[in-house]
Design a protein around this motif. Structure first.
Motif, PDB file in Angstrom:
ATOM      1  N   GLU A 218      -6.783  33.127  46.883  1.00  0.00           N
ATOM      2  CA  GLU A 218      -7.745  32.281  46.189  1.00  0.00           C
ATOM      3  C   GLU A 218      -7.047  31.262  45.299  1.00  0.00           C
ATOM      4  O   GLU A 218      -5.916  31.481  44.850  1.00  0.00           O
ATOM      5  CB  GLU A 218      -8.712  33.119  45.353  1.00  0.00           C
ATOM      6  CG  GLU A 218      -8.092  33.737  44.121  1.00  0.00           C
ATOM      7  CD  GLU A 218      -9.115  34.406  43.211  1.00  0.00           C
ATOM      8  OE1 GLU A 218     -10.328  34.212  43.394  1.00  0.00           O
ATOM      9  OE2 GLU A 218      -8.672  35.142  42.295  1.00  0.00           O
ATOM     10  N   ASP A 220      -8.309  28.065  42.171  1.00  0.00           N
ATOM     11  CA  ASP A 220      -9.371  27.453  41.363  1.00  0.00           C
ATOM     12  C   ASP A 220     -10.399  28.470  40.872  1.00  0.00           C
ATOM     13  O   ASP A 220     -11.580  28.145  40.736  1.00  0.00           O
ATOM     14  CB  ASP A 220     -10.087  26.352  42.166  1.00  0.00           C
ATOM     15  CG  ASP A 220      -9.120  25.332  42.752  1.00  0.00           C
ATOM     16  OD1 ASP A 220      -8.460  24.653  41.952  1.00  0.00           O
ATOM     17  OD2 ASP A 220      -9.022  25.245  43.986  1.00  0.00           O
ATOM     18  N   HIS A 234     -16.594  30.783  40.197  1.00  0.00           N
ATOM     19  CA  HIS A 234     -16.207  29.861  41.268  1.00  0.00           C
ATOM     20  C   HIS A 234     -14.786  30.174  41.751  1.00  0.00           C
ATOM     21  O   HIS A 234     -13.945  30.618  40.972  1.00  0.00           O
ATOM     22  CB  HIS A 234     -16.242  28.409  40.774  1.00  0.00           C
ATOM     23  CG  HIS A 234     -17.503  28.058  40.051  1.00  0.00           C
ATOM     24  ND1 HIS A 234     -18.546  27.394  40.646  1.00  0.00           N
ATOM     25  CD2 HIS A 234     -17.893  28.298  38.763  1.00  0.00           C
ATOM     26  CE1 HIS A 234     -19.521  27.229  39.762  1.00  0.00           C
ATOM     27  NE2 HIS A 234     -19.158  27.776  38.628  1.00  0.00           N
ATOM     28  N   ARG A 236     -11.970  29.139  45.461  1.00  0.00           N
ATOM     29  CA  ARG A 236     -11.773  28.733  46.853  1.00  0.00           C
ATOM     30  C   ARG A 236     -10.902  29.788  47.529  1.00  0.00           C
ATOM     31  O   ARG A 236      -9.936  30.272  46.953  1.00  0.00           O
ATOM     32  CB  ARG A 236     -11.090  27.361  46.949  1.00  0.00           C
ATOM     33  CG  ARG A 236     -11.962  26.206  46.504  1.00  0.00           C
ATOM     34  CD  ARG A 236     -11.265  24.866  46.765  1.00  0.00           C
ATOM     35  NE  ARG A 236     -12.116  23.740  46.441  1.00  0.00           N
ATOM     36  CZ  ARG A 236     -12.137  23.117  45.261  1.00  0.00           C
ATOM     37  NH1 ARG A 236     -11.326  23.530  44.287  1.00  0.00           N
ATOM     38  NH2 ARG A 236     -12.942  22.098  45.036  1.00  0.00           N
ATOM     39  N   LEU A 253      -8.954  26.047  54.614  1.00  0.00           N
ATOM     40  CA  LEU A 253      -9.917  26.476  53.613  1.00  0.00           C
ATOM     41  C   LEU A 253     -10.965  27.346  54.294  1.00  0.00           C
ATOM     42  O   LEU A 253     -11.636  26.897  55.225  1.00  0.00           O
ATOM     43  CB  LEU A 253     -10.573  25.262  52.949  1.00  0.00           C
ATOM     44  CG  LEU A 253     -11.645  25.556  51.905  1.00  0.00           C
ATOM     45  CD1 LEU A 253     -11.057  26.286  50.697  1.00  0.00           C
ATOM     46  CD2 LEU A 253     -12.332  24.262  51.462  1.00  0.00           C
ATOM     47  N   GLU A 256     -15.634  27.868  49.917  1.00  0.00           N
ATOM     48  CA  GLU A 256     -15.715  27.495  48.504  1.00  0.00           C
ATOM     49  C   GLU A 256     -16.935  28.204  47.941  1.00  0.00           C
ATOM     50  O   GLU A 256     -18.040  28.070  48.482  1.00  0.00           O
ATOM     51  CB  GLU A 256     -15.847  25.980  48.358  1.00  0.00           C
ATOM     52  CG  GLU A 256     -15.827  25.514  46.922  1.00  0.00           C
ATOM     53  CD  GLU A 256     -15.704  24.010  46.788  1.00  0.00           C
ATOM     54  OE1 GLU A 256     -15.973  23.506  45.668  1.00  0.00           O
ATOM     55  OE2 GLU A 256     -15.344  23.346  47.777  1.00  0.00           O
TER      56      GLU A 256
END
Length: 269
Positions: A218, A220, A234, A236, A253, A256
């Motif tokens: 992960e 952020d 939160h 990503r 990715l 999100e």
């Protein structure tokens, strides 16, 4: 700042009508779909292991009856019996609900923990999300394609002995909130799951040697206070693919994630 609107509660009848609509819609798709669903189980274990993982069956959760977790173990035993040793052939799609069917008291399922709009409740077959979480996490470490996956839009409990990043799970609700994996490779894959004394065990194997390694991580990760007073979480999730010689081949990715928190992230010890 990422603005997350507070969810608006829906009326009781609207929820019932909406749920039945989506259940019937999914059943119709099963009937009319051209895709091939995996349905062959074999006691023969495929020779090459891609990943093994396990998750604790009983966890201390605030304000949750422990009996619901014991009932969950019964539900997991019934569900894993339908999935264990399933083989996903090239071109096939693995669907949790296509294999398990509808959980019911007649089949032996018990009341377990379920989450509805961020609220803790109980329902027949509750607790099967733990199986979805396990299979999804393992699938991220294989060449299988995640065709369908959902996660809770609420973060209900503080982390307790978390071993994987936040939002790496897959919620389930019969039959339209499903977890589906598609095999777009030329190899066969086998999902093995079982309930032990303390853990739910899982493994994904194949009939071809492992050619890549995977790291799921992960970035952020943060908590934010929204304008309406509540907190949101939160991050990503990324998937990095390595050759067997540890050369980075690709990075993608995965998701999100934004979730409304049902607890205060600034809790003191």
């Amino acid at each position: 700042m990422q603005v997350i609107e507070r969810h608006k509660p829906r009326g009781h009848f609207r929820k019932i009508i909406g749920k039945n609509y989506y259940i019937l819609k999914r059943k119709w798709l099963w009937i009319t779909a051209s895709q091939n669903f995996a349905n062959q189980r074999t006691p023969e274990i495929l020779p090459f292991s891609h990943i093994q993982h396990q998750s604790l069956l009983l966890r201390p959760l605030k304000d949750v009856e422990m009996q619901l977790q014991h009932n969950k173990i019964t539900n997991l035993r019934l569900a894993t019996a339908k999935i264990n040793n399933i083989v996903i052939k090239p071109g096939e799609t693995f669907s949790v609900w296509k294999l398990i069917g509808k959980p019911s008291a007649k089949k032996g399922y018990l009341n377990g923990l379920v989450l509805q709009n961020g609220q803790i409740s109980k329902g027949i077959g509750g607790g099967l999300c733990q199986l979805g979480n396990l299979i999804y996490w393992m699938a991220l470490h294989t060449p299988l394609t995640i065709k369908e996956r959902y996660r809770h839009s609420y973060d209900v409990f503080p982390d307790v002995n978390r071993t994987i990043p936040f939002a790496c799970g897959a919620t389930l609700s019969y039959n339209y909130i499903d977890l589906q994996l598609q095999n777009n490779t030329s190899s066969e894959f086998q999902i093995n799951v079982s309930v032990g004394d303390e853990y739910l065990h899982g493994e994904i194997r194949s009939n071809a040697p492992v050619e890549m390694k995977y790291k799921v991580f992960e970035t952020d990760h943060c908590f934010k206070q929204q304008y309406w007073g509540g907190y949101t979480r939160h991050n990503r999730i990324w998937k990095r693919i390595y050759s067997l010689e540890n050369v980075v081949m690709a990075e993608e990715l995965v998701s999100e994630n934004h979730a409304i928190m049902m607890y205060n992230p600034l809790l003191t010890n």
